[in-house]
Design an enzyme around this catalytic site. Structure first.
Site, PDB file in Angstrom:
ATOM      1  N   GLU A 118      -1.029  24.926  14.766  1.00 64.26           N
ATOM      2  CA  GLU A 118      -2.317  24.981  15.474  1.00 64.26           C
ATOM      3  C   GLU A 118      -2.178  25.761  16.778  1.00 64.26           C
ATOM      4  O   GLU A 118      -3.104  26.448  17.204  1.00 64.26           O
ATOM      5  CB  GLU A 118      -2.842  23.555  15.718  1.00 64.26           C
ATOM      6  CG  GLU A 118      -3.340  22.934  14.412  1.00 64.26           C
ATOM      7  CD  GLU A 118      -3.197  21.430  14.320  1.00 64.26           C
ATOM      8  OE1 GLU A 118      -3.031  20.770  15.356  1.00 64.26           O
ATOM      9  OE2 GLU A 118      -3.237  20.907  13.184  1.00 64.26           O
ATOM     10  N   GLY A 175      -3.656  18.479   7.400  1.00 62.55           N
ATOM     11  CA  GLY A 175      -5.017  17.971   7.527  1.00 62.55           C
ATOM     12  C   GLY A 175      -5.896  18.259   6.325  1.00 62.55           C
ATOM     13  O   GLY A 175      -7.114  18.133   6.380  1.00 62.55           O
ATOM     14  N   HIS A 213       3.849  24.439  16.892  1.00 66.90           N
ATOM     15  CA  HIS A 213       2.944  23.868  15.892  1.00 66.90           C
ATOM     16  C   HIS A 213       1.991  24.953  15.401  1.00 66.90           C
ATOM     17  O   HIS A 213       1.552  25.803  16.168  1.00 66.90           O
ATOM     18  CB  HIS A 213       2.160  22.694  16.498  1.00 66.90           C
ATOM     19  CG  HIS A 213       1.479  21.885  15.437  1.00 66.90           C
ATOM     20  ND1 HIS A 213       0.302  22.292  14.852  1.00 66.90           N
ATOM     21  CD2 HIS A 213       1.833  20.737  14.818  1.00 66.90           C
ATOM     22  CE1 HIS A 213      -0.031  21.406  13.922  1.00 66.90           C
ATOM     23  NE2 HIS A 213       0.875  20.457  13.882  1.00 66.90           N
ATOM     24  N   GLY A 225       0.350  13.648  11.292  1.00 65.36           N
ATOM     25  CA  GLY A 225      -0.872  13.855  12.065  1.00 65.36           C
ATOM     26  C   GLY A 225      -1.824  12.684  11.865  1.00 65.36           C
ATOM     27  O   GLY A 225      -1.651  11.600  12.434  1.00 65.36           O
ATOM     28  N   GLY A 226      -2.821  12.890  11.019  1.00 69.24           N
ATOM     29  CA  GLY A 226      -3.890  11.908  10.809  1.00 69.24           C
ATOM     30  C   GLY A 226      -3.417  10.467  10.640  1.00 69.24           C
ATOM     31  O   GLY A 226      -3.948   9.552  11.283  1.00 69.24           O
ATOM     32  N   ASN A 265       2.124  12.962  15.648  1.00 67.50           N
ATOM     33  CA  ASN A 265       1.504  13.988  16.480  1.00 67.50           C
ATOM     34  C   ASN A 265       0.019  13.636  16.601  1.00 67.50           C
ATOM     35  O   ASN A 265      -0.743  13.828  15.658  1.00 67.50           O
ATOM     36  CB  ASN A 265       1.695  15.367  15.835  1.00 67.50           C
ATOM     37  CG  ASN A 265       1.014  16.460  16.634  1.00 67.50           C
ATOM     38  OD1 ASN A 265       0.493  16.222  17.734  1.00 67.50           O
ATOM     39  ND2 ASN A 265       0.999  17.668  16.091  1.00 67.50           N
ATOM     40  N   TRP A 266      -0.351  13.132  17.750  1.00 69.85           N
ATOM     41  CA  TRP A 266      -1.732  12.649  17.920  1.00 69.85           C
ATOM     42  C   TRP A 266      -2.725  13.790  18.147  1.00 69.85           C
ATOM     43  O   TRP A 266      -3.918  13.568  18.154  1.00 69.85           O
ATOM     44  CB  TRP A 266      -1.787  11.661  19.085  1.00 69.85           C
ATOM     45  CG  TRP A 266      -1.102  10.360  18.811  1.00 69.85           C
ATOM     46  CD1 TRP A 266      -0.362  10.029  17.711  1.00 69.85           C
ATOM     47  CD2 TRP A 266      -1.087   9.198  19.651  1.00 69.85           C
ATOM     48  NE1 TRP A 266       0.108   8.743  17.824  1.00 69.85           N
ATOM     49  CE2 TRP A 266      -0.321   8.217  19.004  1.00 69.85           C
ATOM     50  CE3 TRP A 266      -1.644   8.895  20.902  1.00 69.85           C
ATOM     51  CZ2 TRP A 266      -0.106   6.942  19.553  1.00 69.85           C
ATOM     52  CZ3 TRP A 266      -1.426   7.643  21.450  1.00 69.85           C
ATOM     53  CH2 TRP A 266      -0.664   6.674  20.780  1.00 69.85           C
ATOM     54  N   LYS A 267      -2.224  14.969  18.410  1.00 72.27           N
ATOM     55  CA  LYS A 267      -3.101  16.132  18.648  1.00 72.27           C
ATOM     56  C   LYS A 267      -4.140  15.801  19.720  1.00 72.27           C
ATOM     57  O   LYS A 267      -3.842  15.036  20.636  1.00 72.27           O
ATOM     58  CB  LYS A 267      -3.717  16.585  17.321  1.00 72.27           C
ATOM     59  CG  LYS A 267      -2.649  16.782  16.223  1.00 72.27           C
ATOM     60  CD  LYS A 267      -3.153  17.438  14.977  1.00 72.27           C
ATOM     61  CE  LYS A 267      -2.015  17.583  13.984  1.00 72.27           C
ATOM     62  NZ  LYS A 267      -2.386  18.282  12.758  1.00 72.27           N
ATOM     63  N   SER A 316      -0.057  16.168   5.700  1.00 72.21           N
ATOM     64  CA  SER A 316      -0.697  15.136   4.868  1.00 72.21           C
ATOM     65  C   SER A 316       0.284  14.072   4.358  1.00 72.21           C
ATOM     66  O   SER A 316       0.175  13.620   3.224  1.00 72.21           O
ATOM     67  CB  SER A 316      -1.457  15.777   3.705  1.00 72.21           C
ATOM     68  OG  SER A 316      -2.484  16.608   4.204  1.00 72.21           O
ATOM     69  N   GLU A 344       6.274  22.460   8.318  1.00 69.56           N
ATOM     70  CA  GLU A 344       4.872  22.081   8.120  1.00 69.56           C
ATOM     71  C   GLU A 344       4.128  23.231   7.444  1.00 69.56           C
ATOM     72  O   GLU A 344       3.632  24.141   8.134  1.00 69.56           O
ATOM     73  CB  GLU A 344       4.216  21.771   9.474  1.00 69.56           C
ATOM     74  CG  GLU A 344       4.827  20.609  10.190  1.00 69.56           C
ATOM     75  CD  GLU A 344       3.801  19.906  11.083  1.00 69.56           C
ATOM     76  OE1 GLU A 344       3.650  18.683  10.933  1.00 69.56           O
ATOM     77  OE2 GLU A 344       3.146  20.571  11.891  1.00 69.56           O
TER      78      GLU A 344
END
Ligand code: 13P
Length: 252
Positions: free
Chosen positions: A99, A175, A97, A236-237, A9-11, A215, A169
């Site tokens: 976010e 994150g 998600h 993510g990251g 997920n590149w956000k 994470s 999640e």
């Protein structure tokens, strides 16, 4: 047999040139990887989906969208419809998600409409759910997870729910560098599979992939993925670095 999936997920990261560069690096890395039963997703921002689809045409990487609107079309400035995604060659969409829930006010009610529209348009869904830190501290995490799934998904038929990939999640792990332990992930995943078996049946429950997100890094992926009910990850990251993402894919 249910599928293993590693999804990046590149956000809101990567402009067009960065998107092209990262795809090129991931493709190069994956040449030497035997993906067997594993699907690999990347999810660039809307404006780069078209390029991403083109650049991944001849490889196994699937391009998925990070969101969509529940209306089919019309006066909804700034929104993207299911048809627009399909027309680009995008067949999967991430919904729910944390976010989106936290910063954009997406409620269970909105998500139910999105899920229904996506399925009506034959889009596959990666549906995210998970508790906040206070829920876990108050030992409410099972209840929260259960209500998120029941409120948004459990009106679906057996056939429909099979088009959903679930992604647990925990919000406190996203994150933050704090990962749920492999056992904590497994505990929730097994609980979710039990709920699915109760609502539908065992066969259905066993056919749905449940990913863990929060994470996930090259150094913890293997342990998390080794758990019986963890069928992959939503990353993510670490999905923004080709070598880390590849290492995570290799861990499955
Ligand atoms: P991180 O891997 O950066 O914690 O993000 C997880 C996530 O939100 C994936 O959707």
């Amino acid at each position: 047999m249910r599928q293993n999936i590693v999804a990046g997920n590149w956000k809101m990261n990567n402009n067009l040139s960065e998107t092209k560069k990262l795809i090129k690096e991931i493709k190069k890395n994956l040449k030497s990887v035997n993906l067997k039963n594993t699907r690999v997703f990347i999810s660039p921002t809307f404006v780069n989906l078209r390029t991403a689809v083109k650049k991944t045409k001849k490889c196994e990487i699937e391009v998925v969208a990070q969101n969509m609107h529940y209306e089919e079309k019309g006066a909804f400035t700034g929104e993207i419809s299911a048809d627009m995604l399909l027309n680009l060659g995008v067949n999967t969409v991430i919904l729910g998600h944390s976010e989106r829930r936290e910063y954009f006010g997406e409620t269970d009610e909105i998500l139910t409409k999105k899920v229904n529209t996506a399925l009506k348009n034959n889009l596959e869904i990666v549906f995210c759910f998970g508790e906040k830190l206070e829920d876990r501290e108050n030992k409410n995490h099972f209840k929260v997870v259960e209500s998120q799934l029941k409120n948004v998904l459990f009106h679906l038929s057996k056939k429909e729910i099979k088009n959903i990939i679930l992604a647990y999640e925990p919000v406190w792990a996203i994150g933050t560098g704090k990962t749920a332990t492999a056992n904590e992930a497994q505990e929730i995943h097994a609980f979710v599979r039990k709920l699915l078996a109760e609502q539908y049946d065992k066969e259905t429950a066993n056919s749905i992939s449940i990913l863990y997100g929060g994470s996930v890094k090259p150094n913890n992926a293997q342990e998390i993925f080794s758990k019986e009910d963890v069928d992959g990850g939503l990353i993510g990251g670490a999905s923004l670095k080709a070598d880390d993402f590849t290492a995570i894919i290799k861990s499955i």
